[in-house]
Scaffold this active site. Structure first.
Site, mmCIF file in Angstrom:
data_model
loop_
_atom_site.group_PDB
_atom_site.id
_atom_site.type_symbol
_atom_site.label_atom_id
_atom_site.label_comp_id
_atom_site.label_asym_id
_atom_site.label_seq_id
_atom_site.Cartn_x
_atom_site.Cartn_y
_atom_site.Cartn_z
ATOM 1 C CB CYS A 177 1.050 5.916 11.520
ATOM 2 S SG CYS A 177 2.060 7.210 10.887
ATOM 3 C CB CYS A 237 2.875 -1.847 13.572
ATOM 4 S SG CYS A 237 2.969 -1.473 11.818
ATOM 5 C CD GLU A 248 -2.877 -1.332 2.282
ATOM 6 O OE1 GLU A 248 -3.976 -1.856 2.062
ATOM 7 O OE2 GLU A 248 -2.527 -0.959 3.407
ATOM 8 C CB SER A 284 9.559 4.011 15.220
ATOM 9 O OG SER A 284 9.230 4.391 13.913
ATOM 10 C CG LEU A 285 12.692 6.578 21.367
ATOM 11 C CD1 LEU A 285 13.997 5.837 21.133
ATOM 12 C CD2 LEU A 285 12.987 7.955 21.989
ATOM 13 C CG HIS A 286 6.953 4.025 19.531
ATOM 14 N ND1 HIS A 286 6.163 5.092 19.162
ATOM 15 C CD2 HIS A 286 7.169 3.330 18.387
ATOM 16 C CE1 HIS A 286 5.907 5.024 17.866
ATOM 17 N NE2 HIS A 286 6.513 3.973 17.369
ATOM 18 C CG ASN A 324 -3.626 5.894 13.566
ATOM 19 O OD1 ASN A 324 -4.396 6.825 13.770
ATOM 20 N ND2 ASN A 324 -2.416 6.067 13.060
ATOM 21 N N GLY A 371 6.800 -2.170 5.949
ATOM 22 C CA GLY A 371 8.174 -2.682 5.931
ATOM 23 C C GLY A 371 9.157 -1.822 6.689
ATOM 24 C CD GLU A 372 13.314 -0.635 9.708
ATOM 25 O OE1 GLU A 372 12.425 -0.206 10.453
ATOM 26 O OE2 GLU A 372 14.233 0.091 9.266
ATOM 27 C CB CYS A 400 7.012 -5.612 8.549
ATOM 28 S SG CYS A 400 8.335 -4.719 9.410
ATOM 29 C CB CYS A 451 6.009 -2.820 16.171
ATOM 30 S SG CYS A 451 7.675 -2.379 15.642
ATOM 31 C CB SER A 455 10.136 6.372 9.317
ATOM 32 O OG SER A 455 9.759 5.935 10.599
ATOM 33 C CB CYS A 514 3.061 7.447 3.170
ATOM 34 S SG CYS A 514 3.480 6.184 4.372
HETATM 35 N N1 SAH Z 1 9.309 0.357 9.924
HETATM 36 C C1 SAH Z 1 9.449 1.763 9.913
HETATM 37 C C2 SAH Z 1 8.437 2.496 9.044
HETATM 38 C C3 SAH Z 1 6.977 2.081 9.113
HETATM 39 S S1 SAH Z 1 5.903 2.671 10.346
HETATM 40 C C4 SAH Z 1 9.430 2.302 11.319
HETATM 41 O O1 SAH Z 1 9.211 1.529 12.231
HETATM 42 O O2 SAH Z 1 9.700 3.476 11.517
HETATM 43 C C5 SAH Z 1 5.751 4.376 10.316
HETATM 44 C C6 SAH Z 1 5.446 4.975 11.696
HETATM 45 O O3 SAH Z 1 4.146 4.602 12.192
HETATM 46 C C7 SAH Z 1 6.416 4.498 12.742
HETATM 47 O O4 SAH Z 1 6.827 5.572 13.533
HETATM 48 C C8 SAH Z 1 5.582 3.529 13.567
HETATM 49 O O5 SAH Z 1 6.086 3.352 14.861
HETATM 50 C C9 SAH Z 1 4.237 4.215 13.536
HETATM 51 N N2 SAH Z 1 3.124 3.324 13.874
HETATM 52 C C10 SAH Z 1 3.039 1.992 13.704
HETATM 53 N N3 SAH Z 1 1.839 1.538 14.124
HETATM 54 C C11 SAH Z 1 1.135 2.627 14.547
HETATM 55 C C12 SAH Z 1 -0.183 2.808 15.063
HETATM 56 N N4 SAH Z 1 -1.012 1.784 15.197
HETATM 57 N N5 SAH Z 1 -0.555 4.067 15.393
HETATM 58 C C13 SAH Z 1 0.278 5.112 15.213
HETATM 59 N N6 SAH Z 1 1.522 5.002 14.720
HETATM 60 C C14 SAH Z 1 1.963 3.775 14.388
#
Ligand code: SAH
Length: 352
Positions: free
Chosen positions: A339, A121, A94, A220-222, A296, A165-166, A114, A118, A197, A107
């Site tokens: 996202c 995701c 997508e 993507s730290l979180h 989301n 994907g990463e 992937c 996570c 990212s 995007c």
């Molecule tokens: N694999 C890469 C790029 C894909 S995700 C990465 O991890 O950065 C793009 C962004 O969306 C990342 O920052 C990821 O952490 C965030 N993301 C993933 N799932 C999400 C969700 N359910 N709600 C909000 N952000 C999310």
């Protein structure tokens, strides 16, 4: 015996020139073909009008020209457009076009599925089937640039590798695609308008710095706490925060390009004072800004966004420490285009 033909877009400009020389044709024909492929984005040899019929037939005899197809589209109430992109072997990824008043952002996806896990995701629920080829990444950008012209009368302003994907697990193909996207003889887009990212693969972050890439980096730290981060991003047990920090400092020292940390705040996971303090400390060590992303919700998890007051606490604390912070509202949630929601709910399986 029928020998399977090579995809012409796997050839470099030099390879194309060598091919023509080998067939007794002047080498500049190679650079003309390169421009048809990577600047004009042609998908048919027949349309290469500055080539003679014989030269087009020569290409036809030796190569295929695989390309993506937009299988279906969905449009959100907020204007976000999600494309289901069909690859030559029928896999679907997508891509999402996100318009705002000033920008149009594409995007793009870098892998089918992937390999990371996570917990928040949706893409993580799909097994990694394969890496995308450079031309498949390039084609997504090309298609969305055309959509941007068609619907908004302006070219794409930004590209983010935040689709499926990463990207750092498909490093060479992603870099090769970015080369074609930024090449003055390709799509000629500025690398400053491209953001990759990553979930944080230390070795590859160092490699990017060594390779002197000119695009921006988001991580993507979180969570800035190891025990919390590895709960929601289990691969972080192998790619620890300590290694990540070292790699990011290396990146900054070599590129002087500031970093963005993407951060979602979840109820009961990273919504405590000590989580905020850990993030502040982390950002003070690494020149950066924080992008707080709205969560989301996805199927199959109970995770919930933290209360508004906690988000405000994060924002106020970071700001009071002179750390830049933005809050990103989600786009395209109604069509699962935001996202973390990309998981092609359409039933399609590849041949692979
Ligand atoms: N694999 C890469 C790029 C894909 S995700 C990465 O991890 O950065 C793009 C962004 O969306 C990342 O920052 C990821 O952490 C965030 N993301 C993933 N799932 C999400 C969700 N359910 N709600 C909000 N952000 C999310």
């Amino acid at each position: 015996m029928e020998v399977s033909k090579k995809d012409i877009r796997a050839l470099s400009k030099k390879d194309l020139e060598t091919f023509f020389i080998k067939h007794g044709v002047p080498s500049f024909k190679g650079s003309q073909v390169y421009e048809w492929l990577w600047q004009k984005g042609l998908h048919q040899f027949d349309l290469m009008t500055n080539l003679s019929k014989a030269h087009r037939a020569l290409l036809e005899a030796h190569f295929t020209l695989n390309h993506i197809q937009i299988d279906s589209q969905q449009r959100s109430v907020d204007g976000t457009l999600k494309n289901a992109v069909k690859l030559y072997d029928n896999f679907i990824v997508e891509s999402v076009l996100i318009p705002t008043s000033k920008r149009t952002t594409a995007c793009v996806s870098s892998q089918v599925g992937c390999s990371l896990d996570c917990s928040f995701c949706a893409t993580a629920s799909l097994k990694r089937m394969r890496n995308l080829n450079p031309d498949e990444i390039y084609d997504q950008v090309l298609a969305m640039n055309r959509q941007s012209q068609l619907y908004y009368n302006r070219p794409l302003s930004n590209i983010v590798f935040m689709g499926m994907g990463e990207p750092l697990m498909n490093y060479s193909n992603v870099l090769s695609a970015i080369d074609k996207i930024t090449d003055p003889k390709g799509l000629a887009m500025s690398p400053k308008r491209i953001t990759l990212s990553t979930s944080g693969v230390p070795k590859m972050i160092r490699k990017m710095a060594d390779d002197k890439v000119r695009f921006k980096l988001a991580v993507s730290l979180h969570s800035a706490r190891q025990e919390v981060r590895e709960k929601i991003m289990p691969f972080a047990k192998s790619f620890t925060l300590e290694d990540l920090e070292e790699a990011l400092l290396y990146w900054y020292l070599h590129t002087r390009s500031p970093l963005t940390f993407e951060y979602v705040v979840w109820k009961g996971i990273n919504d405590k004072k000590e989580d905020i303090q850990a993030l502040v400390k982390w950002c003070k060590r690494i020149p950066s800004k924080v992008n707080i992303i709205q969560y989301n919700p996805i199927d199959g998890t109970q995770m919930k966004q933290a209360d508004q007051s906690v988000l405000e606490d994060y924002i106020n604390t970071l700001e009071s420490q002179k750390i830049k912070v933005t809050y990103r509202r989600s786009r395209g949630v109604d069509i699962d285009a935001a996202c973390g929601q990309l998981a092609n709910k359409i039933e399609t399986k590849g041949n692979g």
